[in-house]
Design a protein around this motif. Structure first.
Motif, PDB file in Angstrom:
ATOM      1  N   UNK A 159      67.698  39.469   7.008  1.00 19.06           N
ATOM      2  CA  UNK A 159      66.813  40.405   7.700  1.00 19.06           C
ATOM      3  C   UNK A 159      66.536  39.933   9.123  1.00 19.06           C
ATOM      4  N   UNK A 160      66.305  38.619   9.265  1.00 20.53           N
ATOM      5  CA  UNK A 160      66.082  38.083  10.601  1.00 20.53           C
ATOM      6  C   UNK A 160      67.290  38.255  11.490  1.00 20.53           C
ATOM      7  N   UNK A 161      68.477  37.998  10.945  1.00 16.69           N
ATOM      8  CA  UNK A 161      69.708  38.162  11.704  1.00 16.69           C
ATOM      9  C   UNK A 161      69.950  39.624  12.062  1.00 16.69           C
ATOM     10  N   UNK A 162      69.514  40.523  11.188  1.00 20.43           N
ATOM     11  CA  UNK A 162      69.728  41.947  11.405  1.00 20.43           C
ATOM     12  C   UNK A 162      68.691  42.527  12.363  1.00 20.43           C
ATOM     13  N   UNK A 163      67.410  42.277  12.078  1.00 16.36           N
ATOM     14  CA  UNK A 163      66.336  42.890  12.865  1.00 16.36           C
ATOM     15  C   UNK A 163      66.186  42.209  14.227  1.00 16.36           C
ATOM     16  N   UNK A 164      66.386  40.875  14.257  1.00 18.07           N
ATOM     17  CA  UNK A 164      66.232  40.155  15.521  1.00 18.07           C
ATOM     18  C   UNK A 164      67.105  40.721  16.630  1.00 18.07           C
ATOM     19  N   UNK A 165      68.428  40.806  16.437  1.00 18.45           N
ATOM     20  CA  UNK A 165      69.271  41.367  17.489  1.00 18.45           C
ATOM     21  C   UNK A 165      68.986  42.839  17.787  1.00 18.45           C
ATOM     22  N   UNK A 166      68.631  43.627  16.750  1.00 17.62           N
ATOM     23  CA  UNK A 166      68.282  45.033  16.999  1.00 17.62           C
ATOM     24  C   UNK A 166      67.076  45.103  17.934  1.00 17.62           C
ATOM     25  N   UNK A 167      66.066  44.295  17.605  1.00 11.85           N
ATOM     26  CA  UNK A 167      64.849  44.291  18.411  1.00 11.85           C
ATOM     27  C   UNK A 167      65.139  43.822  19.830  1.00 11.85           C
ATOM     28  N   UNK A 168      66.007  42.816  19.961  1.00  9.06           N
ATOM     29  CA  UNK A 168      66.380  42.353  21.301  1.00  9.06           C
ATOM     30  C   UNK A 168      67.041  43.471  22.091  1.00  9.06           C
ATOM     31  N   UNK A 169      67.980  44.176  21.443  1.00  9.87           N
ATOM     32  CA  UNK A 169      68.644  45.278  22.123  1.00  9.87           C
ATOM     33  C   UNK A 169      67.669  46.349  22.581  1.00  9.87           C
ATOM     34  N   UNK A 170      66.684  46.674  21.718  1.00  8.68           N
ATOM     35  CA  UNK A 170      65.678  47.682  22.076  1.00  8.68           C
ATOM     36  C   UNK A 170      64.814  47.192  23.240  1.00  8.68           C
ATOM     37  N   UNK A 171      64.351  45.945  23.129  1.00 11.51           N
ATOM     38  CA  UNK A 171      63.464  45.406  24.165  1.00 11.51           C
ATOM     39  C   UNK A 171      64.171  45.276  25.504  1.00 11.51           C
TER      40      UNK A 171
ATOM     41  N   UNK B 246      66.524  47.187  26.569  1.00  9.17           N
ATOM     42  CA  UNK B 246      66.624  48.531  27.108  1.00  9.17           C
ATOM     43  C   UNK B 246      65.311  49.044  27.679  1.00  9.17           C
ATOM     44  N   UNK B 247      64.190  48.621  27.076  1.00 14.83           N
ATOM     45  CA  UNK B 247      62.879  49.132  27.489  1.00 14.83           C
ATOM     46  C   UNK B 247      62.249  48.281  28.585  1.00 14.83           C
ATOM     47  N   UNK B 248      62.265  46.945  28.390  1.00 20.75           N
ATOM     48  CA  UNK B 248      61.513  46.064  29.294  1.00 20.75           C
ATOM     49  C   UNK B 248      62.353  44.940  29.886  1.00 20.75           C
ATOM     50  N   UNK B 249      63.655  44.921  29.595  1.00 19.01           N
ATOM     51  CA  UNK B 249      64.482  43.810  30.048  1.00 19.01           C
ATOM     52  C   UNK B 249      64.224  42.563  29.207  1.00 19.01           C
ATOM     53  N   UNK B 250      64.847  41.460  29.595  1.00 15.12           N
ATOM     54  CA  UNK B 250      64.698  40.236  28.808  1.00 15.12           C
ATOM     55  C   UNK B 250      63.292  39.656  28.887  1.00 15.12           C
ATOM     56  N   UNK B 251      62.484  40.074  29.867  1.00 13.92           N
ATOM     57  CA  UNK B 251      61.102  39.613  29.926  1.00 13.92           C
ATOM     58  C   UNK B 251      60.277  40.100  28.742  1.00 13.92           C
ATOM     59  N   UNK B 252      60.746  41.132  28.056  1.00 15.81           N
ATOM     60  CA  UNK B 252      60.062  41.594  26.860  1.00 15.81           C
ATOM     61  C   UNK B 252      60.510  40.907  25.588  1.00 15.81           C
ATOM     62  N   UNK B 253      61.619  40.169  25.656  1.00 15.37           N
ATOM     63  CA  UNK B 253      62.192  39.551  24.449  1.00 15.37           C
ATOM     64  C   UNK B 253      61.483  38.245  24.100  1.00 15.37           C
TER      65      UNK B 253
END
Length: 417
Positions: free
Chosen positions: A374-386, A388-395
């Motif tokens: 779940x961490x491997x799956x959700x972590x990268x998804x969340x990174x991709x979303x963040x 797109x929305x806020x850049x790496x400063x949101x990650x």
């Protein structure tokens, strides 16, 4: 009527058998993780960038999600099936050997195609082969290793994972401009990992004389039901692990993109930096893995090391967010690598301590390993979303918050110190 025998952990292993287990866990983890890291950390992102330069980030995020889902299903599936196996070669051995072949061949084939759909298909098949090895290997900690040695054994597996990840990233740097030979090397490493474990550790006893399991389809489906009775600490360990892995893979799977897209470092220099970071992780992992595992067994404590590891990883995420320099990524490698090694050294011992029913260790440990998936799956998804929305400063701040949440869940566990 034949005597029914089960393989239970001995009160004390001989020195020779202890070292055979140590080395089996070490080389198994080193080989499969080395093979996977060649691909996941460097060659797969670069391969996608070469074949799909316009939308490689989106494809990479989707691939991470698909393969993590494949891992989620396969971990539970093969852990449970190995519990139910009644082979003369043992419950775990056939799955370990077969999984190595499937994992190695499919990992190579992941790099043999330019079509993203075929790349994703073979990468998912690889996860099924890989988890057909990992789930039974981890269950063997409960089956065959005495309780007061489990953190030490887990430490050798963590050490192998740490070294393998670093080794794989270093190897991958040599293939950054010729990815197919790198995929071949990765497939060979993963392919021989299960064989190495089976050859090194003491031969698993036959399971042919164990009590038969219910063979109906309905009984098989019931066997996958997660534990509920006396399982409070089991689920707390699950949640703690999930959030810790969330944060770690949010950063880990995007290291190459962080260097290139967030810090503006060019391709060849990025590969060089990642190789140097891998060396730092390897050294930090050597110190963290072995020291914490033996100390945990000696003092009989599990929660303190995993909580300290979570905090250390959180600090590691902070530095590249604040400073955005090459040295901050090396500091991340040292702190997060050390913390993850400490966590990995004690993690499986803690998981076994909270099992509701040791007779179903393969299935229940498979469920706990779903937390990693779940961490491997959700972590990268969340990174991709963040991104797109806020850049790496949101990650980075989200990864730090997940580390703090993990500490809270670990300290709520009551059945182990």
């Amino acid at each position: 009527m034949s005597e029914v025998t089960t393989e239970v952990p001995q009160a004390k292993l001989t020195v020779l058998d202890r070292w055979r287990y140590y080395l089996a866990f070490l080389f198994f983890a080193l080989l499969w993780m080395g093979g996977l890291a060649v691909v996941s950390a460097v060659l797969l992102p670069q391969h996608l960038k070469d074949v799909a330069p316009q939308n490689y980030t989106a494809i990479f995020t989707a691939l991470n999600s698909a393969t993590a889902l494949a891992s989620l299903v396969s971990n539970l599936l093969f852990g449970n099936l190995s519990d139910r196996t009644r082979s003369r070669f043992g419950r775990r051995t056939p799955w370990i050997l077969g999984g190595g072949v499937v994992g190695g061949v499919s990992l190579f084939l992941t790099g043999a195609f330019d079509n993203p759909w075929l790349i994703g298909f073979w990468y998912c098949v690889c996860m099924f082969g890989l988890n057909a090895m990992i789930a039974p290997i981890i269950a063997a900690l409960s089956d065959r290793v005495p309780e007061d040695m489990r953190a030490s054994m887990s430490a050798f597996m963590s050490l192998g994972t740490t070294i393998g990840q670093s080794m794989g990233t270093i190897i991958a740097a040599f293939f950054i401009n010729a990815v197919l030979p790198g995929f071949l090397v990765s497939g060979i490493l993963m392919g021989i990992s299960g064989l190495a474990a089976v050859l090194i550790w003491p031969t698993e006893k036959s399971a042919a004389d164990l009590p038969p399991v219910e063979s109906g389809f309905g009984d098989l489906l019931k066997s996958f039901i997660p534990p509920t009775k006396g399982a409070r600490d089991f689920w707390l360990a699950f949640l703690g692990r999930t959030f810790l892995i969330f944060g770690y893979y949010m950063i880990l799977n995007y290291q190459l993109f962080i260097l290139q897209d967030y810090m503006g470092i060019e391709k060849t220099r990025s590969a060089t930096i990642m190789a140097g970071m891998s060396t730092v992780v390897m050294v930090a992992g050597l110190i963290g893995s072995l020291g914490s595992g033996f100390i945990s067994d000696k003092i009989g404590r599990r929660k303190l090391p995993v909580a300290a590891a979570s905090v250390c990883m959180g600090v590691g995420y902070l530095l590249p967010w604040v400073f955005k320099t090459e040295w901050s990524m090396f500091a991340f490698a040292a702190l997060a690598g050390f913390g993850y090694a400490v966590y990995g050294a004690v993690d499986q011992a803690l998981n076994i301590d909270v099992l509701p029913n040791p007779e179903e260790s393969g299935k229940d440990l498979g469920i706990l390993n779903i937390a990693t998936t779940l961490g491997q799956m959700v972590g990268p998804i969340l990174t991709g979303i963040l991104v797109g929305v806020a850049g790496y400063n949101g990650v980075f701040p989200v990864a730090i918050a997940f580390s703090v949440i993990a500490v809270v869940f670990f300290y709520m566990i009551r059945s182990t110190k």
